[in-house]
Write a protein that holds these residues in place. Structure first.
Motif, PDB file in Angstrom:
ATOM      1  N   LEU A 272       0.860  -1.110  -0.005  1.00  0.00           N
ATOM      2  CA  LEU A 272      -0.159  -0.002  -0.006  1.00  0.00           C
ATOM      3  C   LEU A 272       0.690   1.171  -0.030  1.00  0.00           C
ATOM      4  O   LEU A 272       2.221   1.180   0.495  1.00  0.00           O
ATOM      5  N   ALA A 273       0.396   2.461  -0.425  1.00  0.00           N
ATOM      6  CA  ALA A 273       1.285   3.446  -0.668  1.00  0.00           C
ATOM      7  C   ALA A 273       0.505   4.654   0.106  1.00  0.00           C
ATOM      8  O   ALA A 273      -0.705   4.541   0.501  1.00  0.00           O
ATOM      9  N   VAL A 274       1.238   5.465   1.056  1.00  0.00           N
ATOM     10  CA  VAL A 274       0.863   6.792   1.437  1.00  0.00           C
ATOM     11  C   VAL A 274       1.542   7.927   0.769  1.00  0.00           C
ATOM     12  O   VAL A 274       2.663   7.863   0.501  1.00  0.00           O
ATOM     13  N   ARG A 275       0.552   8.927   0.598  1.00  0.00           N
ATOM     14  CA  ARG A 275       1.161  10.113   0.073  1.00  0.00           C
ATOM     15  C   ARG A 275       0.446  11.447   0.616  1.00  0.00           C
ATOM     16  O   ARG A 275      -0.517  11.309   1.124  1.00  0.00           O
ATOM     17  N   GLN A 276       1.163  12.569   0.542  1.00  0.00           N
ATOM     18  CA  GLN A 276       0.837  13.786   1.073  1.00  0.00           C
ATOM     19  C   GLN A 276       0.418  14.671  -0.123  1.00  0.00           C
ATOM     20  O   GLN A 276       0.846  14.606  -1.036  1.00  0.00           O
ATOM     21  N   LEU A 277      -0.763  15.383   0.301  1.00  0.00           N
ATOM     22  CA  LEU A 277      -1.448  16.358  -0.824  1.00  0.00           C
ATOM     23  C   LEU A 277      -1.922  17.549   0.068  1.00  0.00           C
ATOM     24  O   LEU A 277      -2.820  17.285   1.047  1.00  0.00           O
TER      25      LEU A 277
ATOM     26  N   ARG B  35     -11.976   1.718  -1.045  1.00  0.00           N
ATOM     27  CA  ARG B  35     -13.064   2.181  -1.930  1.00  0.00           C
ATOM     28  C   ARG B  35     -12.546   3.498  -2.542  1.00  0.00           C
ATOM     29  O   ARG B  35     -12.707   3.726  -3.726  1.00  0.00           O
ATOM     30  N   ALA B  36     -11.795   4.265  -1.683  1.00  0.00           N
ATOM     31  CA  ALA B  36     -11.201   5.483  -2.227  1.00  0.00           C
ATOM     32  C   ALA B  36      -9.997   6.046  -1.008  1.00  0.00           C
ATOM     33  O   ALA B  36     -10.007   5.282   0.013  1.00  0.00           O
ATOM     34  N   PRO B  37      -9.298   6.842  -1.631  1.00  0.00           N
ATOM     35  CA  PRO B  37      -8.140   7.192  -0.513  1.00  0.00           C
ATOM     36  C   PRO B  37      -8.744   7.515   0.839  1.00  0.00           C
ATOM     37  O   PRO B  37      -9.818   8.184   0.864  1.00  0.00           O
ATOM     38  N   VAL B  38      -8.351   7.386   1.700  1.00  0.00           N
ATOM     39  CA  VAL B  38      -8.508   7.596   3.328  1.00  0.00           C
ATOM     40  C   VAL B  38      -7.213   8.529   3.793  1.00  0.00           C
ATOM     41  O   VAL B  38      -6.448   8.316   3.787  1.00  0.00           O
ATOM     42  N   ALA B  39      -8.051   9.735   4.336  1.00  0.00           N
ATOM     43  CA  ALA B  39      -7.142  10.790   4.906  1.00  0.00           C
ATOM     44  C   ALA B  39      -6.649  10.324   6.171  1.00  0.00           C
ATOM     45  O   ALA B  39      -7.317   9.759   7.139  1.00  0.00           O
ATOM     46  N   ILE B  40      -5.286  10.205   6.274  1.00  0.00           N
ATOM     47  CA  ILE B  40      -4.426   9.975   7.585  1.00  0.00           C
ATOM     48  C   ILE B  40      -4.713  11.206   8.588  1.00  0.00           C
ATOM     49  O   ILE B  40      -4.797  11.172   9.907  1.00  0.00           O
ATOM     50  N   GLY B  41      -3.958  12.269   8.067  1.00  0.00           N
ATOM     51  CA  GLY B  41      -3.881  13.429   8.756  1.00  0.00           C
ATOM     52  C   GLY B  41      -2.511  14.054   8.591  1.00  0.00           C
ATOM     53  O   GLY B  41      -1.997  13.971   7.449  1.00  0.00           O
ATOM     54  N   GLY B  42      -2.103  14.805   9.368  1.00  0.00           N
ATOM     55  CA  GLY B  42      -1.042  15.501   9.435  1.00  0.00           C
ATOM     56  C   GLY B  42       0.487  14.776   9.816  1.00  0.00           C
ATOM     57  O   GLY B  42       0.197  13.582   9.682  1.00  0.00           O
ATOM     58  N   GLU B  43       1.474  15.259  10.272  1.00  0.00           N
ATOM     59  CA  GLU B  43       2.737  14.655  10.444  1.00  0.00           C
ATOM     60  C   GLU B  43       2.608  13.657  11.639  1.00  0.00           C
ATOM     61  O   GLU B  43       2.926  12.534  11.507  1.00  0.00           O
ATOM     62  N   ALA B  44       1.876  14.183  12.758  1.00  0.00           N
ATOM     63  CA  ALA B  44       1.823  13.401  13.841  1.00  0.00           C
ATOM     64  C   ALA B  44       1.021  12.294  13.654  1.00  0.00           C
ATOM     65  O   ALA B  44       1.229  11.085  14.064  1.00  0.00           O
ATOM     66  N   GLU B  45      -0.105  12.307  12.921  1.00  0.00           N
ATOM     67  CA  GLU B  45      -0.956  11.152  12.729  1.00  0.00           C
ATOM     68  C   GLU B  45      -0.283  10.304  11.713  1.00  0.00           C
ATOM     69  O   GLU B  45      -0.581   8.984  11.768  1.00  0.00           O
ATOM     70  N   LEU B  46       0.602  10.773  10.683  1.00  0.00           N
ATOM     71  CA  LEU B  46       1.427   9.689   9.880  1.00  0.00           C
ATOM     72  C   LEU B  46       2.018   9.037  10.649  1.00  0.00           C
ATOM     73  O   LEU B  46       2.339   7.858  10.406  1.00  0.00           O
ATOM     74  N   ARG B  47       2.758   9.610  11.589  1.00  0.00           N
ATOM     75  CA  ARG B  47       3.800   8.975  12.301  1.00  0.00           C
ATOM     76  C   ARG B  47       3.247   7.599  13.388  1.00  0.00           C
ATOM     77  O   ARG B  47       3.650   6.498  13.435  1.00  0.00           O
ATOM     78  N   ALA B  48       2.005   8.131  13.673  1.00  0.00           N
ATOM     79  CA  ALA B  48       1.134   7.074  14.689  1.00  0.00           C
ATOM     80  C   ALA B  48       0.734   6.065  13.592  1.00  0.00           C
ATOM     81  O   ALA B  48       0.790   4.869  13.897  1.00  0.00           O
ATOM     82  N   PHE B  49       0.262   6.277  12.234  1.00  0.00           N
ATOM     83  CA  PHE B  49      -0.245   5.140  11.553  1.00  0.00           C
ATOM     84  C   PHE B  49       1.040   4.355  11.146  1.00  0.00           C
ATOM     85  O   PHE B  49       0.831   3.367  11.133  1.00  0.00           O
ATOM     86  N   LEU B  50       2.277   4.962  10.780  1.00  0.00           N
ATOM     87  CA  LEU B  50       3.444   4.137  10.416  1.00  0.00           C
ATOM     88  C   LEU B  50       3.676   3.295  11.764  1.00  0.00           C
ATOM     89  O   LEU B  50       4.071   2.132  11.554  1.00  0.00           O
ATOM     90  N   ARG B  51       3.655   3.931  12.984  1.00  0.00           N
ATOM     91  CA  ARG B  51       3.983   3.201  14.240  1.00  0.00           C
ATOM     92  C   ARG B  51       2.953   1.914  14.387  1.00  0.00           C
ATOM     93  O   ARG B  51       3.465   0.825  14.792  1.00  0.00           O
ATOM     94  N   ASP B  52       1.512   2.170  14.049  1.00  0.00           N
ATOM     95  CA  ASP B  52       0.757   1.013  14.170  1.00  0.00           C
ATOM     96  C   ASP B  52       1.009  -0.047  13.532  1.00  0.00           C
ATOM     97  O   ASP B  52       1.098  -1.246  13.906  1.00  0.00           O
ATOM     98  N   PHE B  53       1.548   0.327  12.144  1.00  0.00           N
ATOM     99  CA  PHE B  53       1.607  -0.887  11.204  1.00  0.00           C
ATOM    100  C   PHE B  53       3.088  -1.708  11.637  1.00  0.00           C
ATOM    101  O   PHE B  53       3.004  -2.832  11.904  1.00  0.00           O
ATOM    102  N   LEU B  54       4.028  -0.816  11.973  1.00  0.00           N
ATOM    103  CA  LEU B  54       5.303  -1.426  12.467  1.00  0.00           C
ATOM    104  C   LEU B  54       5.016  -2.061  13.692  1.00  0.00           C
ATOM    105  O   LEU B  54       6.142  -3.273  13.809  1.00  0.00           O
ATOM    106  N   SER B  55       4.466  -1.871  14.772  1.00  0.00           N
ATOM    107  CA  SER B  55       4.091  -2.565  15.946  1.00  0.00           C
ATOM    108  C   SER B  55       3.673  -3.905  15.667  1.00  0.00           C
ATOM    109  O   SER B  55       3.480  -4.845  16.381  1.00  0.00           O
ATOM    110  N   GLN B  56       2.903  -4.102  14.608  1.00  0.00           N
ATOM    111  CA  GLN B  56       2.219  -5.490  14.166  1.00  0.00           C
ATOM    112  C   GLN B  56       3.108  -6.440  13.597  1.00  0.00           C
ATOM    113  O   GLN B  56       3.043  -7.674  13.690  1.00  0.00           O
ATOM    114  N   GLY B  57       4.707  -5.921  13.522  1.00  0.00           N
ATOM    115  CA  GLY B  57       5.519  -6.847  13.295  1.00  0.00           C
ATOM    116  C   GLY B  57       5.872  -7.106  11.768  1.00  0.00           C
ATOM    117  O   GLY B  57       6.898  -6.715  11.455  1.00  0.00           O
TER     118      GLY B  57
END
Length: 137
Positions: free
Chosen positions: A79-84, A96-118
């Protein structure tokens, strides 16, 4: 191009359903003067120089399903993540469509969540010059 003498393409699934390996992604990015930089999970996500990074590609575990029936199998999914305009978006093709993650803090939390899954890998998409200079940190 990656395996010109091979009868079967070793860089995608045998069923022809895509599921390309990272070599295909890296070659595609190189053709655009970009690079994929593997993110070492042991590093703090706070070290990312987000202004130097064009996007992220994640390889994550995903459930396998046939129609509406979920199978007790998991395989890897890209999957890809891009900033606009200051907002990061999850561009997962299973959505179904792109989903907004948010700003920089939310992006880091999003990445942290995936990375914590192993079983997740993160690649930074950067211009070649940024890769060569190590300016993504």
């Amino acid at each position: 191009r990656l395996a010109p003498d091979a009868r079967l393409n070793p860089h995608r699934s045998l069923l022809g359903t895509g599921n390309y390996d990272v070599n295909v992604i890296m070659a595609a990015l190189q053709s655009l003067e970009l690079a994929a930089v593997w993110w070492d999970k042991r590093r703090s996500l706070e070290r990312l120089a987000l202004g130097q990074i064009l996007g992220f590609i994640l390889n994550v575990p995903s459930h396998v399903s046939l129609g509406f029936v979920a199978l007790p199998l998991r395989r890897k999914h890209w999957l890809a993540v891009r900033q606009l305009h200051g907002t990061y978006y999850n561009l997962d093709s299973k959505l179904r469509a792109p989903v907004a993650i948010g700003g920089e803090a939310e992006l880091r939390a999003f990445l942290r969540d995936f990375l914590s899954q192993g079983l997740c890998e993160v690649f930074l998409v950067v211009p070649r010059a940024v890769e060569e200079a190590g300016a993504w940190l």
